[in-house]
Design an enzyme around this catalytic site. Structure first.
Site, short mmCIF file in Angstrom:
data_model
loop_
_atom_site.label_atom_id
_atom_site.label_comp_id
_atom_site.label_asym_id
_atom_site.label_seq_id
_atom_site.Cartn_x
_atom_site.Cartn_y
_atom_site.Cartn_z
N ARG A 185 0.72 -1.21 0.10
CA ARG A 185 -0.15 0.02 -0.02
C ARG A 185 0.97 1.24 -0.05
O ARG A 185 0.53 2.21 -0.56
CB ARG A 185 -0.94 0.03 1.37
CG ARG A 185 -1.83 1.08 1.01
CD ARG A 185 -3.02 0.85 2.37
NE ARG A 185 -2.52 1.19 3.45
CZ ARG A 185 -3.10 0.87 4.72
NH1 ARG A 185 -4.61 0.63 4.65
NH2 ARG A 185 -2.54 1.17 5.97
N LYS B 275 -2.77 6.85 0.79
CA LYS B 275 -2.60 7.11 2.26
C LYS B 275 -1.47 8.33 2.25
O LYS B 275 -0.42 8.08 2.65
CB LYS B 275 -1.91 6.06 3.11
CG LYS B 275 -2.32 6.22 4.46
CD LYS B 275 -2.30 4.84 5.12
CE LYS B 275 -2.04 4.93 6.84
NZ LYS B 275 -3.14 5.67 7.37
N GLU C 204 -16.07 6.34 6.60
CA GLU C 204 -15.43 5.74 7.62
C GLU C 204 -15.37 6.78 8.75
O GLU C 204 -15.69 7.61 8.53
CB GLU C 204 -13.71 5.22 7.42
CG GLU C 204 -13.20 6.60 6.49
CD GLU C 204 -12.07 6.05 5.73
OE1 GLU C 204 -11.31 5.15 5.85
OE2 GLU C 204 -11.45 6.84 4.87
N1 PMP Z 1 -9.41 4.89 7.52
C1 PMP Z 1 -8.36 5.71 7.66
C2 PMP Z 1 -8.82 6.97 7.14
C3 PMP Z 1 -7.10 5.43 8.32
O1 PMP Z 1 -6.26 6.52 8.64
C4 PMP Z 1 -6.76 4.13 8.76
C5 PMP Z 1 -5.67 3.99 9.54
N2 PMP Z 1 -4.52 3.68 8.89
C6 PMP Z 1 -7.91 2.99 8.46
C7 PMP Z 1 -8.95 3.48 7.68
C8 PMP Z 1 -7.51 1.90 8.78
O2 PMP Z 1 -6.67 1.10 8.01
P1 PMP Z 1 -5.55 0.19 8.56
O3 PMP Z 1 -6.57 -0.99 9.03
O4 PMP Z 1 -4.89 -0.33 7.27
O5 PMP Z 1 -4.77 0.64 9.61
#
Ligand code: PMP
Length: 296
Positions: A56, A154, A187
């Site tokens: 990622r 990200k 989210e």
């Molecule tokens: N959504 C956002 C906006 C985030 O910052 C994160 C944290 N990285 C997540 C979802 C969860 O992603 P992950 O399970 O890869 O940590």
């Protein structure tokens, strides 16, 4: 015992004590949020889903046209080294890659080489080790639409999320649910959101303005293994209010029941039966040597 002093960070090829680690004030990550990052957890000496996080990270960097300064395997080796140097068996790792130091001005040609920082520290789950559930409000801020800065990338631009978190703090709750451009549940500020209704598990599809969380993907795998129907689709706020169970997922938070949203108690207002099974399986998987890379 967890160690919080004498932590080392990797900064552009050097391991420095974290108090001494620094980057340029001309770094475009600092000046413009021009960069990408990853957060990863290590459980009992196993770095959970390292490959997926690196994939990622490299995809995020490519999307914003940063050339990663080394291969994924070399970067993976440094992550292992940082954890070793810090003598961590349960570490939280942060990898930050910015466009690098340059001149003022957004022109990326001002930056000659990316800045790479890797740090690690002991860190308990975001909402605490013993959290029974969290409450949220619905934020007034939306996720950026996928056709703009796609939330699947990200980046270091977390302002919408931070402002949503400020709204949550002002309201005296732990989280803020962010809607997407169309007004559907996307989210929370740093977690993906799942609901369960009549035995079906529902979460937003990654194309609907959410980060494709690594924890989310593991939960989806678990849901399939447990045999529950799964839907990745748009979800209204009313569906969230009326869910039988809801939970959020993220590397920092892990899996936490969402028990109240904007004054509505979700289901019984406590950890539900299906979420219980998912959390049990997640704990097992995240500590399994098969699912990660050992720090030896
Ligand atoms: N959504 C956002 C906006 C985030 O910052 C994160 C944290 N990285 C997540 C979802 C969860 O992603 P992950 O399970 O890869 O940590």
């Amino acid at each position: 015992m967890t160690q919080t002093t004498n932590l080392y960070a990797y900064v552009n090829g050097r391991y420095l004590r974290r108090e001494e680690a620094s980057i340029s004030i001309y770094d475009h990550g600092f000046l413009y949020g021009d960069g990408v990052f990853e957060a990863i957890r290590e459980y009992d000496g196993i770095i959970f889903k390292l490959r997926e996080h690196l994939d990622r990270l490299y995809e995020s960097a490519k999307a914003i046209r940063i050339n990663m300064p080394m291969s994924k395997s070399d970067l993976g080796r440094i992550v292992v080294e940082v954890l070793k140097k810090n003598q961590l068996k349960n570490g939280y790792v942060r990898i930050v890659v910015s466009r690098g130091a340059g001149k003022m001005g957004v022109d990326p040609r001002n930056c000659t080489s990316p800045t790479l920082v890797i740090m690690a520290e002991p860190r308990e789950p975001l909402f605490g080790e013993k959290v029974k559930g969290i409450s949220a409000i619905v934020s007034s801020l939306r996720r950026t639409p996928s056709w703009s800065m796609d939330p699947r990338v990200k980046t270091l631009n977390y302002l919408n999320n931070i402002l949503a978190k400020i709204e949550a703090i002002d309201a005296g709750v732990e989280e803020a649910i962010m809607l997407n451009e169309q007004g559907y549940v996307a989210e929370s500020s740093t977690e993906n959101v799942f609901i369960i209704k009549n035995g079906t598990v529902i979460t937003a599809h990654p194309s609907l303005g959410v980060l494709k969380g690594i924890t989310r993907d593991v939960v989806i795998q678990i849901v399939r293994e447990l045999g529950y129907p799964l839907e990745e689709r748009s979800m209204t706020i009313a569906e969230l209010y009326n869910a039988d169970e809801a939970f959020v997922t993220g590397t920092a938070a892990e899996i936490v029941p969402l028990i109240k949203v904007s004054g509505r108690v979700i289901g019984d207002g406590k950890l539900g039966p299906i979420a219980t099974k998912i959390i049990e399986k997640y704990r097992e998987l995240s500590r399994s040597p098969k699912e990660g890379i050992a720090v030896e």
